[in-house]
Design a protein around this motif. Sequence first.
Motif, mmCIF file in Angstrom:
data_model
loop_
_atom_site.group_PDB
_atom_site.id
_atom_site.type_symbol
_atom_site.label_atom_id
_atom_site.label_comp_id
_atom_site.label_asym_id
_atom_site.label_seq_id
_atom_site.Cartn_x
_atom_site.Cartn_y
_atom_site.Cartn_z
ATOM 1 N N ALA A 1 -18.029 -1.549 9.694
ATOM 2 C CA ALA A 1 -18.196 -2.488 8.665
ATOM 3 C C ALA A 1 -18.756 -1.950 7.336
ATOM 4 N N LYS A 2 -19.920 -1.107 7.570
ATOM 5 C CA LYS A 2 -20.807 -0.723 6.361
ATOM 6 C C LYS A 2 -19.970 0.147 5.311
ATOM 7 N N HIS A 3 -18.829 1.129 6.198
ATOM 8 C CA HIS A 3 -18.033 1.868 5.677
ATOM 9 C C HIS A 3 -17.087 1.045 5.139
ATOM 10 N N GLY A 4 -16.338 0.261 5.769
ATOM 11 C CA GLY A 4 -15.144 -0.682 5.356
ATOM 12 C C GLY A 4 -15.326 -1.454 4.221
ATOM 13 N N LYS A 5 -16.400 -1.935 3.982
ATOM 14 C CA LYS A 5 -16.504 -2.923 2.620
ATOM 15 C C LYS A 5 -16.284 -1.920 1.389
ATOM 16 N N HIS A 6 -16.407 -0.660 1.519
ATOM 17 C CA HIS A 6 -16.031 0.142 0.316
ATOM 18 C C HIS A 6 -14.585 0.405 0.015
ATOM 19 N N GLU B 1 -5.641 -2.708 11.107
ATOM 20 C CA GLU B 1 -4.830 -3.865 11.523
ATOM 21 C C GLU B 1 -5.240 -5.231 10.718
ATOM 22 N N THR B 2 -6.607 -5.310 10.714
ATOM 23 C CA THR B 2 -7.221 -6.555 10.149
ATOM 24 C C THR B 2 -7.381 -6.733 8.855
ATOM 25 N N THR B 3 -7.392 -5.556 8.049
ATOM 26 C CA THR B 3 -7.957 -5.581 6.610
ATOM 27 C C THR B 3 -6.904 -5.018 5.766
ATOM 28 N N ILE B 4 -6.120 -3.979 6.195
ATOM 29 C CA ILE B 4 -5.317 -3.565 5.064
ATOM 30 C C ILE B 4 -3.955 -4.618 4.886
ATOM 31 N N ASN B 5 -3.690 -4.557 3.625
ATOM 32 C CA ASN B 5 -2.352 -5.473 3.219
ATOM 33 C C ASN B 5 -1.379 -4.339 2.923
ATOM 34 N N PRO B 6 -0.262 -4.108 3.961
ATOM 35 C CA PRO B 6 0.887 -3.264 3.857
ATOM 36 C C PRO B 6 1.725 -3.632 2.596
ATOM 37 N N GLN B 7 1.767 -4.630 2.077
ATOM 38 C CA GLN B 7 2.681 -4.924 0.769
ATOM 39 C C GLN B 7 1.856 -4.084 -0.517
ATOM 40 N N THR B 8 0.924 -4.108 -0.488
ATOM 41 C CA THR B 8 -0.248 -3.562 -1.632
ATOM 42 C C THR B 8 -0.812 -2.304 -1.359
ATOM 43 N N GLN B 9 -1.306 -1.827 -0.106
ATOM 44 C CA GLN B 9 -1.724 -0.787 0.147
ATOM 45 C C GLN B 9 -1.038 0.133 0.923
ATOM 46 N N LYS B 10 -1.327 1.561 0.621
ATOM 47 C CA LYS B 10 -0.582 2.506 1.507
ATOM 48 C C LYS B 10 -1.912 3.233 2.254
ATOM 49 N N VAL B 11 -1.530 3.840 3.479
ATOM 50 C CA VAL B 11 -2.787 4.561 4.268
ATOM 51 C C VAL B 11 -2.182 5.680 4.679
ATOM 52 N N PHE B 12 -2.940 6.956 4.620
ATOM 53 C CA PHE B 12 -2.249 8.187 5.012
ATOM 54 C C PHE B 12 -3.507 8.700 5.922
ATOM 55 N N PHE B 13 -3.196 9.511 6.845
ATOM 56 C CA PHE B 13 -4.272 10.230 7.878
ATOM 57 C C PHE B 13 -3.964 11.438 7.777
ATOM 58 N N GLY C 1 0.725 3.279 17.980
ATOM 59 C CA GLY C 1 0.337 2.178 18.247
ATOM 60 C C GLY C 1 -0.093 1.023 17.130
ATOM 61 N N LEU C 2 -0.134 1.573 15.947
ATOM 62 C CA LEU C 2 -0.483 0.524 14.946
ATOM 63 C C LEU C 2 0.819 -0.445 14.709
ATOM 64 N N LYS C 3 0.346 -1.507 14.158
ATOM 65 C CA LYS C 3 1.435 -2.286 13.554
ATOM 66 C C LYS C 3 1.459 -2.404 12.094
ATOM 67 N N VAL C 4 0.533 -1.683 11.494
ATOM 68 C CA VAL C 4 0.566 -1.345 9.961
ATOM 69 C C VAL C 4 0.920 0.120 10.038
ATOM 70 N N ASN C 5 1.862 0.451 9.055
ATOM 71 C CA ASN C 5 2.065 1.840 8.849
ATOM 72 C C ASN C 5 1.123 2.672 8.470
ATOM 73 N N VAL C 6 0.896 3.574 9.102
ATOM 74 C CA VAL C 6 -0.112 4.901 8.290
ATOM 75 C C VAL C 6 0.653 6.141 8.571
ATOM 76 N N THR C 7 1.003 6.834 7.285
ATOM 77 C CA THR C 7 1.659 8.044 7.092
ATOM 78 C C THR C 7 0.745 9.216 7.599
ATOM 79 N N PHE C 8 1.129 9.845 8.764
ATOM 80 C CA PHE C 8 0.504 11.105 9.069
ATOM 81 C C PHE C 8 0.970 12.420 8.695
ATOM 82 N N LEU C 9 0.005 12.958 8.107
ATOM 83 C CA LEU C 9 0.309 14.218 6.986
ATOM 84 C C LEU C 9 -0.341 15.274 7.842
ATOM 85 N N ASN C 10 0.642 16.055 8.658
ATOM 86 C CA ASN C 10 0.202 17.115 9.764
ATOM 87 C C ASN C 10 0.157 18.548 8.929
#
Length: 415
Positions: free
Chosen positions: A218-223, A275-287, A340-349
Amino acid sequence: MKQQVYLDRKIQSLYPLALAAILVLGTARLVFDSLKSNDSYVFKLYGRQRTPQVVVVSPEDRVDESRCNVFEGKWVWDNVSYPLYTEQNCPHLVKQVTCQRNGRPDSFYKNWRWQPNGCNLPRFDALKLLQILRGKRLMFVGDSVQRSQFESFVCMVQSILPQGKKSLQRVPPRKIYKIQEFDASIEYYWAPFIVESISDHATNHTVLKRLVKLDSIAKHGKHWEGVDFLVFESYVWWRYKPTINATYGHPDDVQEYNVTTAYRLALNTWANWIETTINPQTQKVFFMSMSPTHLWSWEWKPASNENCFSESYPIQGSPSYWGSGSSLEIMDIIQDVLGGLKVNVTFLNITQLSEFRKDAHTTIYGERKGKLLTKEQRSDPKKFADCIHWCLPGVPDTWNEILYAYLLKTHQNLT
């Protein structure tokens, strides 16, 4: 006669009004002309309102993953197009990565281009990238390797920006590069384990004693909330020992965990936050996948007993080379959790392509505990060479070229 005198006086009374009108019109003309200049007082005070340009991404710029895997290919020599920037023209590089400034005698590591099999990466266009980022935030989250990717990204765009229209702020645990003209920011957030730990201080973090809070984020996530583009990475800090002290559940219940078990628990905590915080309509996540190390030369040069020091060329002729510093088990965990995520996260290998670059680490031309190596330390590269971090310009620039390709891929043209 009286009528003529009356008329003359009437005309004279109109002179002040006419003069005032001329002065008003002249002043208005000067103001409007001044507004056309960037040097005008009005522009400096209020700024110019620019009409955002539509970003057109051509089919040639989009990576077709059904036909080409950009993570499979080879390094080709290209001293015409690379490097994309120099140490001299990017003031935002920390001493840890400025290898040539720190005395590295060769510069070959700067001139290699990643060439995917069967396609080309889109040529990096800083202006097009900034137009995509207009009004948005992009944040890199992770350890010092991820910080290098952040610095690389900043260096790749900063040269086209005018002085006074860009700034780098340090707000621990963040670094924030603001681009005023585009109302955009490129940011970095220090979180070596992604979840919370006792190593979360941006500069004064413990290395030898590590304690990770596997279920706390949570301490990280708020940022991270509301950030338009998030780029996560976490690996090398987990690899100090086969086991790690951690808590899970009760904060006072410290136990010793196998690293792979702890990593999975931490990544599940992160996944739940996604899954509980990201809005997939407005945010993009990469790993980002793991950044490889080159600690033992016998892995690419049998019968030798050195490390990455004095290496000047990539590994070639071994397309499946994989060093022992890159954990296949950790890789499987990442892919399992992301799958297993319901929110799409792009994996950059980026692991395999970086495995070939034994030549591109900072070795003895970086920092140790915040200071450049002494002459005595440099004379003992077997003990002091850093085969984890990368010189800049260098390999992280390619990671960002790939990230740029995926930003183009996900961008929707406006019609």
